[in-house]
Design a protein around this motif. Structure first.
Motif, short mmCIF file in Angstrom:
data_model
loop_
_atom_site.label_atom_id
_atom_site.label_comp_id
_atom_site.label_asym_id
_atom_site.label_seq_id
_atom_site.Cartn_x
_atom_site.Cartn_y
_atom_site.Cartn_z
N ALA A 119 0.82 -1.21 0.00
CA ALA A 119 0.00 0.00 0.00
C ALA A 119 0.85 1.26 0.00
O ALA A 119 0.63 2.18 -0.80
CB ALA A 119 -0.95 -0.01 1.20
N TRP A 120 1.83 1.35 0.89
CA TRP A 120 2.63 2.58 0.95
C TRP A 120 3.47 2.76 -0.30
O TRP A 120 3.71 3.90 -0.74
CB TRP A 120 3.48 2.61 2.22
N ARG A 121 3.93 1.66 -0.88
CA ARG A 121 4.70 1.76 -2.13
C ARG A 121 3.82 2.30 -3.26
O ARG A 121 4.26 3.11 -4.08
CB ARG A 121 5.27 0.39 -2.50
N LEU A 122 2.60 1.83 -3.30
CA LEU A 122 1.68 2.28 -4.35
C LEU A 122 1.38 3.76 -4.22
O LEU A 122 1.33 4.49 -5.23
CB LEU A 122 0.38 1.47 -4.25
N ILE A 123 1.19 4.24 -3.00
CA ILE A 123 0.93 5.67 -2.77
C ILE A 123 2.09 6.51 -3.31
O ILE A 123 1.88 7.52 -3.99
CB ILE A 123 0.71 5.94 -1.28
N LEU A 124 3.30 6.08 -3.04
CA LEU A 124 4.46 6.83 -3.51
C LEU A 124 4.58 6.80 -5.03
O LEU A 124 4.87 7.82 -5.67
CB LEU A 124 5.74 6.26 -2.89
N MET A 125 4.34 5.65 -5.63
CA MET A 125 4.53 5.51 -7.08
C MET A 125 3.48 6.28 -7.87
O MET A 125 3.76 6.77 -8.98
CB MET A 125 4.49 4.03 -7.46
#
Length: 478
Positions: free
Chosen positions: A211-217
Motif C-alpha cells: 500500500a505505501w509503495r503504491l501511494i508513492l509511485m
C-alpha cells in the motif's frame, strides 16, 4: 529603448497560451507537493511494519523509539537536502544552457525517483529504508530543480499586468498536490482495508507493505503526463534575446506564443543584440552592489518561511494528536487515513484558499504588503496566511528582481536557503513531536520559536524586500 518583442510580452492580452503555461508549469509543483507531503502517512506504515507494536504505535518507551526518531528525521530531511542541491544546480543550469533544455530533465528525475521510492529493491528493514532514503534524495533533487525553472519560465512568459497572478497560480498547484496526496492515501488505504479486514490486535498485514509503495509511485503519474508538453514549449523570449542575444529567434518563438503576426514585433534588421548587455559575472563586486541586497532579502525571508510552513504541515497530526484520542490505536490503514484526513481538512479550509487569495490580490495589493501580512498572523491561521503571504510571495519575488542571465540561479539560491530552513524546521519538529512524553512542552516551545522566526521574516521583508508589482522585469532590474 526596450526590445519590441519584450514590450509585446509585457502588454500582451491574456491568451490561452498563458493558461496552458500555468498548467504545464503548475503540474510540476503539483507533483512536488504530492511527493513531499505524502510522507506523514507513509511514516505510519513504516513504523507499523518495521518498528512498532500494532497495539502501541506511539509508545515512546519501546526499544526502537530512539532508532525510529532518527529514521523519521532522516527520511524527512533527506528529501529537503536533495531539494537544496536541485535548486542550486538546476537554477544555475537554467541560466547557463537555457530554461527549456533542463526543464524536462528535472521532471524525468522526479518521475524515475518517485517510481524508485515505491520499487525499493528489497523487503528487509534496513535495506528498504536505505533504498527509500536514496530515492527520496533523488526525488528532492528533481523537485528542487523544478522550483526555479517553473517560476522563471512563467515570469518570462507573463504580461506585466497579471504576472504576479500567473506565477501565484503556478505555485497554487502545490495546494492541490497536498490535497491529492491525502485523497490518494485515503482511497488506497480504504481499498486495502476493505479487502483485508485487519484486526487491530493482530500483526500488521503483509499487504500494507504494498500500500505505501503504491501511494508513492502514483505521484509519478502527473509529472509524466506533462513531460511531452514541456518539451514542446519554446525557450522564453527574454532568455533568447537577453542571454543568447538572438533577438530574431526570440521574435519567431513569441509569434507562436502571442498569436500575432511577425511584423508588429519584428526588430530592425540591423538590431541583433540588446543595447549595452551587462558583462559582470555572478557574485562579482558589481553584482553584489546592484543585486546583493535583493538576494540577501529573498534568501533570508525564504529561509525563515519554510521553518514554520513545512514543519507545521508535515507534523500537524502531532500538533493535534491529543484531540484525536484513541484513533491512533486503529489498524495501520485507519491510522494513515486519519493522518491524511487531517491534511485534507487543513488543505481545503486553509491552504488552498490561501494560495488563491494570493492569485487574486497579488497584482492589486502588491508582493511586499502580502508578504509582511502573512508573517504577522498567529499560528491558528498559518496555513491560510502562509500561502496568502510569504510561502507564495517568496516564490514570485526572486523571479522579478534579477537580470535574465541570473534569474534562475538567484531563484535557486533563494529557494535552496528556504529548504535549509525546511530541514531545520522539519527535523527539529520531528524530534520535538516524538519527545512529547519526555518533554510535554516541547511542541509548545517550538511553536513559540516559529513565531519568533515569523517576526524576523517580517523585519527582513520590511527593510530588504522592494515592491516589484506593476513594472516589467527589465524595469525591476533597473
Amino acid at each position: 529603448m526596450a526590445l519590441k518583442v519584450l514590450s509585446a510580452l509585457d502588454t500582451a492580452r491574456t491568451q490561452w497560451y498563458h493558461f496552458k503555461a500555468i498548467i504545464i508549469a503548475g503540474m510540476g509543483l503539483f507533483s512536488d507537493a504530492y511527493d513531499l507531503f505524502c510522507i506523514p502517512p507513509i511514516l505510519r506504515f513504516l513504523g507499523r511494519i518495521y518498528y512498532q507494536k500494532p497495539h502501541l504505535p506511539f509508545d515512546n518507551n519501546d526499544d526502537n523509539f530512539v532508532i525510529r526518531r532518527h529514521v523519521d528525521s532522516v527520511l524527512l530531511g533527506v528529501a529537503f537536502l536533495g531539494t537544496v542541491i536541485g535548486q542550486l544546480v538546476f537554477g544555475r543550469l537554467g541560466d547557463r544552457i537555457g530554461r527549456r533544455r533542463v526543464y524536462g530533465l528535472s521532471l524525468m528525475v522526479m518521475v524515475l525517483s518517485a517510481l524508485g521510492c515505491g520499487f525499493s529493491i528489497c523487503t528487509s528493514r534496513s535495506c528498504v529504508l536505505v533504498s527509500l532514503g536514496f530515492f527520496r534524495f533523488l526525488l528532492g533533487v528533481g523537485i528542487g530543480g523544478d522550483y526555479p525553472l517553473s517560476a522563471t519560465i512563467m515570469s518570462e512568459f507573463a504580461n506585466k499586468r497579471t504576472r504576479g497572478s500567473f506565477i501565484a497560480a503556478v505555485f497554487s498547484m502545490q495546494g492541490f498536490g497536498i490535497l491529492a496526496s491525502s485523497i490518494v492515501t485515503m482511497v488506497v488505504c480504504g481499498i486495502f482495508n476493505a479487502a483485508s479486514h485487519p484486526n487491530p490486535k493482530e500483526k500488521t498485514p503483509t499487504e500494507a507493505d504494498v500500500a505505501w509503495r503504491l501511494i508513492l509511485m502514483l505521484g509519478a503519474i502527473p509529472a509524466a503526463m506533462t513531460y511531452y508538453w514541456r518539451m514542446m514549449m519554446p525557450e522564453t523570449a527574454r532568455y533568447t534575446a537577453l542571454v543568447e542575444l538572438n533577438v530574431q529567434q526570440a521574435t519567431k518563438d513569441m509569434e507562436k506564443v502571442l498569436d500575432v503576426s511577425l511584423s508588429p514585433i519584428a526588430e530592425d534588421e540591423s538590431l541583433t543584440l540588446p543595447q549595452d548587455p551587462p558583462s559582470y559575472p555572478l557574485f562579482s563586486k558589481q553584482f553584489l552592489r546592484l543585486h546583493g541586497r535583493d538576494l540577501f532579502g529573498c534568501s533570508v525571508v525564504r529561509k525563515r518561511q519554510p521553518n514554520f510552513f513545512y514543519s507545521s504541515n508535515l507534523f500537524q497530526s502531532q500538533v493535534y494528536r491529543k484531540y484525536l484520542g484513541n484513533k491512533y490505536n486503529a489498524n495501520v490503514y485507519k491510522d494513515a487515513i486519519h493522518v491524511a484526513l487531517l491534511q485534507t481538512i487543513v488543505a481545503i479550509c486553509s491552504t488552498i484558499p490561501g494560495y488563491w487569495f494570493t492569485v487574486y490580490f497579488i497584482d492589486r495589493i502588491g508582493r511586499r504588503k502580502i508578504q509582511m501580512m502573512g508573517f504577522m498572523v498567529l499560528y491558528g491561521l498559518t496555513f491560510f496566511f502562509a500561502n496568502f503571504g510569504p510561502n507564495t510571495t517568496t516564490f514570485i519575488v526572486p523571479t522579478e528582481l534579477f537580470p535574465a542571465r541570473f534569474r534562475s540561479t538567484c531563484h535557486g539560491i533563494s529557494g535552496a536557503t528556504g529548504k535549509v530552513g525546511a530541514i531545520i524546521g522539519a527535523v527539529g519538529f520531528g524530534w520535538a513531536s516524538h519527545g512529547q512524553t519526555e518533554h510535554p512542552k516541547a511542541i509548545k516551545i517550538l511553536l513559540v520559536i516559529l513565531g519568533g522566526v515569523c517576526l524576523l521574516g517580517l523585519a527582513v521583508t520590511y527593510f530588504f524586500t522592494p515592491e516589484t508589482n506593476g513594472r516589467s522585469l527589465e524595469e525591476n532590474e533597473e
